[in-house]
Design an enzyme around this catalytic site. Structure first.
Site, short mmCIF file in Angstrom:
data_model
loop_
_atom_site.label_atom_id
_atom_site.label_comp_id
_atom_site.label_asym_id
_atom_site.label_seq_id
_atom_site.Cartn_x
_atom_site.Cartn_y
_atom_site.Cartn_z
N SER A 187 0.84 -1.10 0.04
CA SER A 187 0.03 0.11 -0.21
C SER A 187 0.76 1.29 0.13
O SER A 187 0.33 2.43 -0.32
CB SER A 187 -0.97 0.10 1.34
N HIS A 215 -5.64 -4.64 -1.39
CA HIS A 215 -5.69 -3.37 -2.20
C HIS A 215 -5.74 -3.96 -3.92
O HIS A 215 -5.11 -3.04 -4.61
CB HIS A 215 -4.32 -2.52 -2.17
N LYS A 246 -12.62 -1.97 1.33
CA LYS A 246 -11.86 -1.06 0.58
C LYS A 246 -12.74 -1.00 -0.66
O LYS A 246 -13.74 -0.56 -0.97
CB LYS A 246 -10.50 -1.52 0.46
C1 LIG Z 1 -6.39 -2.60 4.77
C2 LIG Z 1 -5.40 -3.80 4.88
C3 LIG Z 1 -5.89 -4.70 5.87
C4 LIG Z 1 -7.01 -4.70 6.87
O1 LIG Z 1 -8.40 -4.71 6.55
P1 LIG Z 1 -9.58 -4.32 7.39
O2 LIG Z 1 -10.83 -5.08 6.61
O3 LIG Z 1 -9.86 -3.00 7.14
O4 LIG Z 1 -9.10 -5.07 8.59
C5 LIG Z 1 -5.19 -5.69 5.89
N1 LIG Z 1 -4.21 -6.04 4.86
C6 LIG Z 1 -3.91 -5.11 4.07
C7 LIG Z 1 -2.85 -5.30 3.02
C8 LIG Z 1 -4.61 -4.05 4.08
O5 LIG Z 1 -4.34 -2.94 3.23
#
Ligand SMILES: *Cc1c(COP(=O)(O)O)cnc(C)c1O
Length: 403
Positions: A187, A215, A246
């Site tokens: 990210s 992502h 997301k």
């Molecule tokens: C955002 C993210 C998470 C956590 O996701 P949530 O559903 O908000 O707990 C886990 N791994 C990665 C790579 C992320 O970017």
């Protein structure tokens, strides 16, 4: 023994140290839905370039309608974990639909992807086993691995030779099963893991391969299935974790997807699944609607791809340095932490919301503004964003006066 009062003083000291180091995180309240434009409590409107709302689904009318519908038909919540009284037809449907979307056999839902990763490793691997991870993996993967007894190896970020070294070490120390686990997309840089090569290397050792698709799910690859589709290894990944928070709607919830045996054992043993409440019906209903949208048409991920290509080209033409790539995460490199903060502040004055990242979130000397492009952005808004970057960049001497 120190007193409770000393403890609270100690915490105040810690907080002050965070402030003194310039690392204190503040939260900006917005007053309406997530979208290309957001509104602050002051009434100001900002062009939003920092949400994970890649497909603009966080406030999509069909998604909201599906959430309302599930709220009416299935209630607000279940007040139960899945195995007692917390499984509805909707949950089973979403799990099957996610498996179909991701090209796997079965899927298990969690309250968050953080929980999916947190509850993944311990039930599957024991002390005879090895887990190998990219050094830049997400915090939830790191925590999940900490909770399991398998021997841990870390390879240099995106370094295939170092991955191979770890696999050789694991093999030579007699590991029973070996699992390689990586973010599909990282990210901070928008780096897309080279899953084709990683799969080829892991296959040579007979190792398992797992990826975190937070992502990627919904937009990466020709039909938006994720990094495995993008890298030509769809159907060839052992374990996929991801989020509903997301691109896939943006509320909350996560999942692990893979072979039937893996998912079945997680339902029996994964602690965040067994000891935490079921995902709310309206999120589940809305997530099914999201998959309907994405399987029905690639229009949203196509628009995201066009928007991303346009922005990456335009911001470079304006004189900025970016990390090359194709992902909607666009790191605009400023290098100096203070300048990154100043740029972010100037952009805010110009009505553009984009945050700066600097040490320790990224390495020293690699401070940046991280922009995230969305299918919810219109071209005129992206033009406005580039113009704001150009003006702020000129004022700070980051780019030349006339390009
Ligand atoms: C955002 C993210 C998470 C956590 O996701 P949530 O559903 O908000 O707990 C886990 N791994 C990665 C790579 C992320 O970017």
């Amino acid at each position: 023994m120190k007193q409770a009062k000393d403890f609270y003083d100690h915490l105040s000291g810690e907080l002050q140290a965070i402030r003194d180091a310039g690392l204190y995180k503040t939260e900006r309240s917005i007053t309406g839905p997530q979208g290309a434009l957001v509104h602050l409590e002051s009434g100001r409107e900002l062009l939003n370039l920092c949400a994970n709302n890649y497909l603009g689904l966080s406030s999509h009318p069909q998604v909201i309608a599906a959430a309302h519908e599930a709220l009416s038909s299935h209630g607000y919540g279940l007040s139960s974990v899945r195995f007692i009284c917390g499984t509805q037809d909707l949950h089973k449907t979403l799990e099957a639909r996610l498996s179909g979307f991701l090209g796997t056999e079965d899927t298990i839902l969690y309250a968050a992807a953080f929980d999916a990763n947190g509850g993944l490793f311990e039930p599957l691997l024991g002390e005879e086993d090895a887990v190998i991870s990219d050094e830049l993996n997400h915090a939830s993967i790191i925590d999940g691995i900490r909770l399991c007894k398998a021997k841990r190896y870390r390879y240099k970020h995106d370094d295939m030779a170092d991955l191979q070294r770890c696999l050789e070490e694991a093999r030579d120390t007699g590991a029973r099963f070996t699992l390689v686990f990586t973010d599909g997309v990282f990210s901070m840089d928008g780096t897309i893991a080279r899953l084709d090569q990683i799969r080829e290397i892991t296959d040579r050792f007979g190792a398992l391969l797992g990826i975190d698709e937070c992502h990627a799910s919904g937009f990466l690859g020709r039909t938006g299935r994720g990094t495995h589709e993008y890298r030509g290894v769809f159907g060839k990944i052992d374990i996929i974790t991801g989020t509903l928070g997301k691109a896939l709607g943006g509320a909350s919830g996560g999942f692990t997807s893979g072979r039937r045996e893996v998912i079945e054992l997680l339902r029996q043993r994964s602690r965040p699944y067994l000891f935490s409440n079921t995902v709310a019906p309206m999120i589940v209903g809305a997530s099914i609607a999201v998959l309907d949208l994405l399987e029905g048409s690639t229009a949203l991920r196509d628009k995201l791809e066009v928007n991303t290509a346009w922005f990456r080209q335009a911001i470079q033409a304006a004189g900025f340095e970016i990390k090359p790539g194709t992902h909607p995460i666009v790191p605009i490199m400023v290098h100096d932490a203070r300048l990154a903060q100043a740029l972010s502040a100037k952009l805010l004055e110009l009505g553009v919301y984009a945050v700066g990242f600097f040490f320790p979130v990224v390495p020293k000397g690699q401070a940046r503004i991280r922009v995230q492009i969305s299918a919810g952005h219109e071209l005129a808004q992206l033009e406005q964003a580039v113009a704001a970057f150009a003006q702020a960049g000129r004022e700070l001497g980051l780019i030349k006066a006339t390009p």
